[in-house]
Design a protein around this motif. Sequence first.
Motif, PDB file in Angstrom:
ATOM      1  N   THR A  15      27.468  24.270  24.573  1.00  0.00           N
ATOM      2  CA  THR A  15      27.514  22.893  25.077  1.00  0.00           C
ATOM      3  C   THR A  15      26.327  22.051  24.629  1.00  0.00           C
ATOM      4  O   THR A  15      26.502  21.006  24.028  1.00  0.00           O
ATOM      5  CB  THR A  15      27.659  22.894  26.612  1.00  0.00           C
ATOM      6  N   TRP A  64      24.348  20.010  26.146  1.00  0.00           N
ATOM      7  CA  TRP A  64      24.039  18.850  26.982  1.00  0.00           C
ATOM      8  C   TRP A  64      24.307  19.188  28.431  1.00  0.00           C
ATOM      9  O   TRP A  64      25.229  19.925  28.741  1.00  0.00           O
ATOM     10  CB  TRP A  64      24.936  17.656  26.637  1.00  0.00           C
ATOM     11  N   PRO A  66      20.521  13.108  32.255  1.00  0.00           N
ATOM     12  CA  PRO A  66      21.126  13.871  31.163  1.00  0.00           C
ATOM     13  C   PRO A  66      20.036  14.400  30.236  1.00  0.00           C
ATOM     14  O   PRO A  66      19.063  13.689  29.955  1.00  0.00           O
ATOM     15  CB  PRO A  66      22.006  12.856  30.441  1.00  0.00           C
ATOM     16  N   GLY A  95      19.325  17.133  26.660  1.00  0.00           N
ATOM     17  CA  GLY A  95      19.708  18.138  25.689  1.00  0.00           C
ATOM     18  C   GLY A  95      18.900  19.382  26.015  1.00  0.00           C
ATOM     19  O   GLY A  95      17.765  19.286  26.470  1.00  0.00           O
ATOM     20  N   TYR A  96      19.488  20.532  25.824  1.00  0.00           N
ATOM     21  CA  TYR A  96      18.770  21.777  26.098  1.00  0.00           C
ATOM     22  C   TYR A  96      18.993  22.733  24.943  1.00  0.00           C
ATOM     23  O   TYR A  96      19.834  22.499  24.060  1.00  0.00           O
ATOM     24  CB  TYR A  96      19.231  22.403  27.429  1.00  0.00           C
ATOM     25  N   LEU A 130      26.482  21.628  33.669  1.00  0.00           N
ATOM     26  CA  LEU A 130      27.163  21.408  32.396  1.00  0.00           C
ATOM     27  C   LEU A 130      28.646  21.241  32.655  1.00  0.00           C
ATOM     28  O   LEU A 130      29.195  21.906  33.533  1.00  0.00           O
ATOM     29  CB  LEU A 130      27.013  22.613  31.463  1.00  0.00           C
ATOM     30  N   SER A 189      32.241  21.025  30.236  1.00  0.00           N
ATOM     31  CA  SER A 189      32.895  20.958  28.931  1.00  0.00           C
ATOM     32  C   SER A 189      34.386  20.749  29.173  1.00  0.00           C
ATOM     33  O   SER A 189      34.948  21.284  30.120  1.00  0.00           O
ATOM     34  CB  SER A 189      32.646  22.232  28.117  1.00  0.00           C
ATOM     35  N   ARG A 229      25.383  20.973  19.639  1.00  0.00           N
ATOM     36  CA  ARG A 229      25.355  19.839  20.558  1.00  0.00           C
ATOM     37  C   ARG A 229      26.498  18.923  20.136  1.00  0.00           C
ATOM     38  O   ARG A 229      26.293  17.994  19.367  1.00  0.00           O
ATOM     39  CB  ARG A 229      23.998  19.139  20.464  1.00  0.00           C
ATOM     40  N   SER A 267      26.430  15.222  18.526  1.00  0.00           N
ATOM     41  CA  SER A 267      25.086  14.815  18.126  1.00  0.00           C
ATOM     42  C   SER A 267      24.402  15.958  17.396  1.00  0.00           C
ATOM     43  O   SER A 267      24.578  17.118  17.742  1.00  0.00           O
ATOM     44  CB  SER A 267      24.273  14.438  19.364  1.00  0.00           C
ATOM     45  N   ASP A 285      14.232  13.309  16.755  1.00  0.00           N
ATOM     46  CA  ASP A 285      14.256  14.338  17.798  1.00  0.00           C
ATOM     47  C   ASP A 285      13.233  15.429  17.517  1.00  0.00           C
ATOM     48  O   ASP A 285      12.551  15.908  18.426  1.00  0.00           O
ATOM     49  CB  ASP A 285      15.650  14.968  17.908  1.00  0.00           C
TER      50      ASP A 285
END
Length: 153
Positions: free
Chosen positions: A30, A32, A48, A50-51, A81, A83, A120, A123, A129
């Motif tokens: 995932t 995010w 939110p 990103g991980y 999370l 999805s 991700r 993205s 980043d």
Amino acid sequence: MTAALPPIPPLHTFRRPLDGAECLRILAATGWGVLAMVDDMARPYAVPVGYAWDGTSLYVATTPGRKLRALEQNPRAALTLVSTSPHDQWHSLLVEATVHWVDDPQERMRAIRAFARQPRPGSELGVPDAGHLLHARIARLAITELAGRGRAG
């Protein structure tokens, strides 16, 4: 004469708990989620993020601001999370964790590599980043609880 239709089961009967392997597969795919914590004014705060998941460690990164202050003051957090896929299928995970700041240079490099490799959807990790990661505080989220549910179409 009209034939009687069979009763339609309630939607909740399609939901099912996910086992540990399914949870880890979704975590890996995932990238995010929404990180929830309690801020320095004792207010709930969720953002939110990103991980990165490298198969054994879960990482988030942050720069100075409300999220950093909240995690420094209270190291407990939750990552949610979700999805989705076609035909009304979905999965959701709840990760409860304790934050440990990554200060060791070798672990920091492992975390940055994990961010670069993390799928991700929608993205890709770009140059801005990567620059952000070089200056960010990186936290390892030590998972204390992992639970998930899903719905098949």
